[in-house]
Design a protein around this motif. Structure first.
Motif, mmCIF file in Angstrom:
data_model
loop_
_atom_site.group_PDB
_atom_site.id
_atom_site.type_symbol
_atom_site.label_atom_id
_atom_site.label_comp_id
_atom_site.label_asym_id
_atom_site.label_seq_id
_atom_site.Cartn_x
_atom_site.Cartn_y
_atom_site.Cartn_z
ATOM 1 N N TYR A 112 119.703 15.299 -84.944
ATOM 2 C CA TYR A 112 120.118 15.911 -83.671
ATOM 3 C C TYR A 112 119.583 17.335 -83.609
ATOM 4 O O TYR A 112 120.032 18.207 -84.358
ATOM 5 N N ASP A 141 130.979 17.204 -73.671
ATOM 6 C CA ASP A 141 129.614 16.791 -73.992
ATOM 7 C C ASP A 141 129.638 15.784 -75.140
ATOM 8 O O ASP A 141 129.569 16.145 -76.306
ATOM 9 N N ALA A 143 127.350 13.709 -75.791
ATOM 10 C CA ALA A 143 125.996 13.489 -76.315
ATOM 11 C C ALA A 143 125.773 14.310 -77.581
ATOM 12 O O ALA A 143 124.951 13.957 -78.416
ATOM 13 N N ARG A 186 130.065 8.429 -82.379
ATOM 14 C CA ARG A 186 130.754 9.611 -81.851
ATOM 15 C C ARG A 186 132.175 9.288 -81.386
ATOM 16 O O ARG A 186 133.072 10.129 -81.492
#
Ligand code: MD3
Ligand code: FE
Length: 216
Positions: A112, A141, A143, A186
């Motif tokens: 990432y 967020d 992502a 996540r």
């Protein structure tokens, strides 16, 4: 950015995939453990560990504090991120560069790029304390990954699936281990089993966990 982990470049750090999007970097924070524990000490002097109350009225067994622009809190009204520490009525202590740089380079190792956390939740476990299975979904967020750093006594981390009922897989996380949780993992359910008794050479009778988050 200066790379704190240039010393690992020859062999490359150990990188273990534990789920789709989740990467375990064993010992990644080891080289800077003293800087990290000193920074935790400074933060805790200004924003003490406290056991928060859940919306359901239970007191958490894990004690928490935060640093960064925003901190995670829970009280009888719910869970949220807030710029102000309700115990001191002051902004949370700033995120130290050593924290920010560690989180960014770990995220990069996990695939990432440009991770820019605005919050770091600091959890303190003493023997017998635990964190029940939950999802982290208070961040806008989703992502961005979450980066976690384990310090002190070892813990059994429980990695559940996408459904609360999935049988969790157990991972032993020890001092210096870093995990990057992004992509499909996540929103996985996760928790920590009751901490076993022990004494850590540097941190004593506790485990400290840092979780770096991008909340918006
Ligand atoms: C997987 N902390 O603070 S860190 C938390 O050890 C929390 O203190 C645990 O769960 C601890 O919310 C676990 C590892 C972790 C953190 C966030 C995750 C795993 C995660 C978010 C999504 C999936
Ligand atoms: Fe969590």
């Amino acid at each position: 950015m200066t790379d704190l982990f240039d010393g690992l470049a020859d062999t490359g750090p150990s990188r273990e995939s534990i789920a789709d999007g989740a990467v375990l970097l064993r010992g990644f924070a080891g080289p800077i453990e003293q800087e990290l524990t000193a920074a935790v000490r400074d933060i805790v002097a200004r924003a003490p560990f406290r056991r928060m109350t859940t919306p359901g009225g239970y007191q958490m067994s894990v004690a928490m504090t935060n640093c960064g622009e925003r901190g995670w809190i829970t009280d009888h009204t719910g869970y949220r991120y807030d710029a102000i520490d309700p115990r001191t009525d002051l902004p949370w202590p700033a995120m130290p560069d050593v924290f920010r740089d560690l989180a960014r380079s770990a995220a990069e190792q996990g695939g990432y790029q440009s991770f820019a956390p605005d919050a770091c939740l600091i959890n303190r476990y003493e023997p017998g304390t635990r964190l029940s299975l939950h999802q982290d979904k208070d961040e806008l967020d989703l992502a961005a990954p979450i980066v976690s750093v384990s310090l002190g006594l070892p813990a059994i981390f429980l990695f559940g699936g996408m459904k609360r009922g999935d049988k969790p897989v157990r991972y032993r996380l020890t001092h210096g281990d870093v995990v990057v949780w992004g992509g499909p993992s996540r929103l996985a359910y996760h928790g920590v089993a009751p901490l076993a008794e022990g004494e850590h050479a540097a941190l004593g009778r506790q485990r400290i966990n840092l979780t770096f988050r991008k909340t918006r």
